[in-house]
Structures are given as C-alpha cells and as structure tokens.
Design a protein around this motif. Structure first.
Motif, PDB file in Angstrom:
ATOM      1  N   MET A   9       0.846  -1.196   0.000  1.00  0.00           N
ATOM      2  CA  MET A   9       0.000   0.000   0.000  1.00  0.00           C
ATOM      3  C   MET A   9       0.878   1.240   0.000  1.00  0.00           C
ATOM      4  SD  MET A   9      -3.020  -1.200   2.645  1.00  0.00           S
ATOM      5  CE  MET A   9      -2.064  -0.926   4.090  1.00  0.00           C
ATOM      6  N   GLY A  10       0.354   2.299  -0.563  1.00  0.00           N
ATOM      7  CA  GLY A  10       1.061   3.562  -0.563  1.00  0.00           C
ATOM      8  C   GLY A  10       0.345   4.563  -1.434  1.00  0.00           C
ATOM      9  N   PRO A  11       0.741   5.809  -1.357  1.00  0.00           N
ATOM     10  CA  PRO A  11       0.077   6.851  -2.135  1.00  0.00           C
ATOM     11  C   PRO A  11       0.339   6.698  -3.634  1.00  0.00           C
ATOM     12  CG  PRO A  11       1.997   7.742  -1.029  1.00  0.00           C
ATOM     13  CD  PRO A  11       1.827   6.332  -0.536  1.00  0.00           C
ATOM     14  N   SER A  12      -0.505   7.319  -4.398  1.00  0.00           N
ATOM     15  CA  SER A  12      -0.345   7.320  -5.849  1.00  0.00           C
ATOM     16  C   SER A  12       1.025   7.853  -6.212  1.00  0.00           C
ATOM     17  CB  SER A  12      -1.446   8.189  -6.470  1.00  0.00           C
ATOM     18  OG  SER A  12      -1.321   8.202  -7.868  1.00  0.00           O
ATOM     19  N   SER A  14       3.930   6.303  -5.713  1.00  0.00           N
ATOM     20  CA  SER A  14       5.009   5.902  -4.800  1.00  0.00           C
ATOM     21  C   SER A  14       5.831   4.718  -5.319  1.00  0.00           C
ATOM     22  CB  SER A  14       4.433   5.570  -3.420  1.00  0.00           C
ATOM     23  OG  SER A  14       3.581   4.443  -3.493  1.00  0.00           O
ATOM     24  N   LYS A  16       4.366   1.541  -6.380  1.00  0.00           N
ATOM     25  CA  LYS A  16       3.744   0.228  -6.156  1.00  0.00           C
ATOM     26  C   LYS A  16       3.708  -0.588  -7.438  1.00  0.00           C
ATOM     27  CE  LYS A  16      -0.116   1.998  -4.818  1.00  0.00           C
ATOM     28  NZ  LYS A  16       0.156   3.422  -4.982  1.00  0.00           N
ATOM     29  N   GLU A  47      -1.299   0.978 -14.834  1.00  0.00           N
ATOM     30  CA  GLU A  47      -1.541  -0.011 -13.794  1.00  0.00           C
ATOM     31  C   GLU A  47      -2.022  -1.329 -14.403  1.00  0.00           C
ATOM     32  OE1 GLU A  47      -3.653  -0.104  -9.437  1.00  0.00           O
ATOM     33  OE2 GLU A  47      -4.271   1.382 -10.889  1.00  0.00           O
ATOM     34  N   ALA A  72     -12.035   4.937  -4.531  1.00  0.00           N
ATOM     35  CA  ALA A  72     -11.164   6.118  -4.511  1.00  0.00           C
ATOM     36  C   ALA A  72     -11.058   6.677  -5.930  1.00  0.00           C
ATOM     37  CB  ALA A  72      -9.784   5.759  -3.981  1.00  0.00           C
ATOM     38  N   ASN A  73     -10.917   7.961  -6.027  1.00  0.00           N
ATOM     39  CA  ASN A  73     -10.703   8.634  -7.298  1.00  0.00           C
ATOM     40  C   ASN A  73     -11.802   8.321  -8.327  1.00  0.00           C
ATOM     41  OD1 ASN A  73      -8.171   9.574  -6.296  1.00  0.00           O
ATOM     42  ND2 ASN A  73      -7.301   7.580  -6.801  1.00  0.00           N
TER      43      ASN A  73
END
Length: 78
Positions: A9-12, A14, A16, A47, A72-73
């Motif tokens: 997990m992590g912010p956009s 980052s 991943k 993605e 989200a988003n």
C-alpha cells in the motif's frame, strides 16, 4: 502449506506498480502476485489490472470474491 500474505500500500506515484511489475517478472514457484480488479478501462494508465464494470465489481464483491475492496478517485478497486 503455510504462506505469507503481503499487502503493498502507498500513495499514488510511490512506485507500487513498478515493484509489482518487477515481482511478476521473477521466476519463483511460491511467489504469486494477485490480480487487481478496477472499474476503469484496461488501457487507462499504466496499472496492470483487470477492468470490470461497476455491475461486475459489485457482483464479485457480493459473492465475497475480493479479499479487499475500496472506492477512490471515482473508481472501485479490489
């Protein structure tokens, strides 16, 4: 057989997706990278995911086929 489940997990932005891509390229018989299901077109962004309509997403979620899901988003993720 016992295994480990690792949540990434992590912010956009980052990294991943870069990490998951590198893991998918490794040849290791005990390493599995789960697929992600997103209510977004398959060719949108970089993605690696399986595109679902909102209806398909909610059917899968209703049948408990997603280990984790969130919104989200403007999209649904699982």
């Amino acid at each position: 057989m016992m295994g480990r489940l690792v949540w990434l997990m992590g912010p956009s932005g980052s990294g991943k997706d870069s990490l998951l891509s590198a893991l998918r390229q490794r040849e290791h018989p005990q390493l599995l990278v789960a697929h992600r299901y997103i209510t977004r077109a398959a060719n949108a962004g970089s993605e690696n995911h399986i595109a679902l309509s909102e209806q398909e997403f909610f059917i899968r979620a209703g049948q408990n086929l997603l280990a984790l899901s969130w919104h989200a988003n403007g999209y649904y993720y699982g």
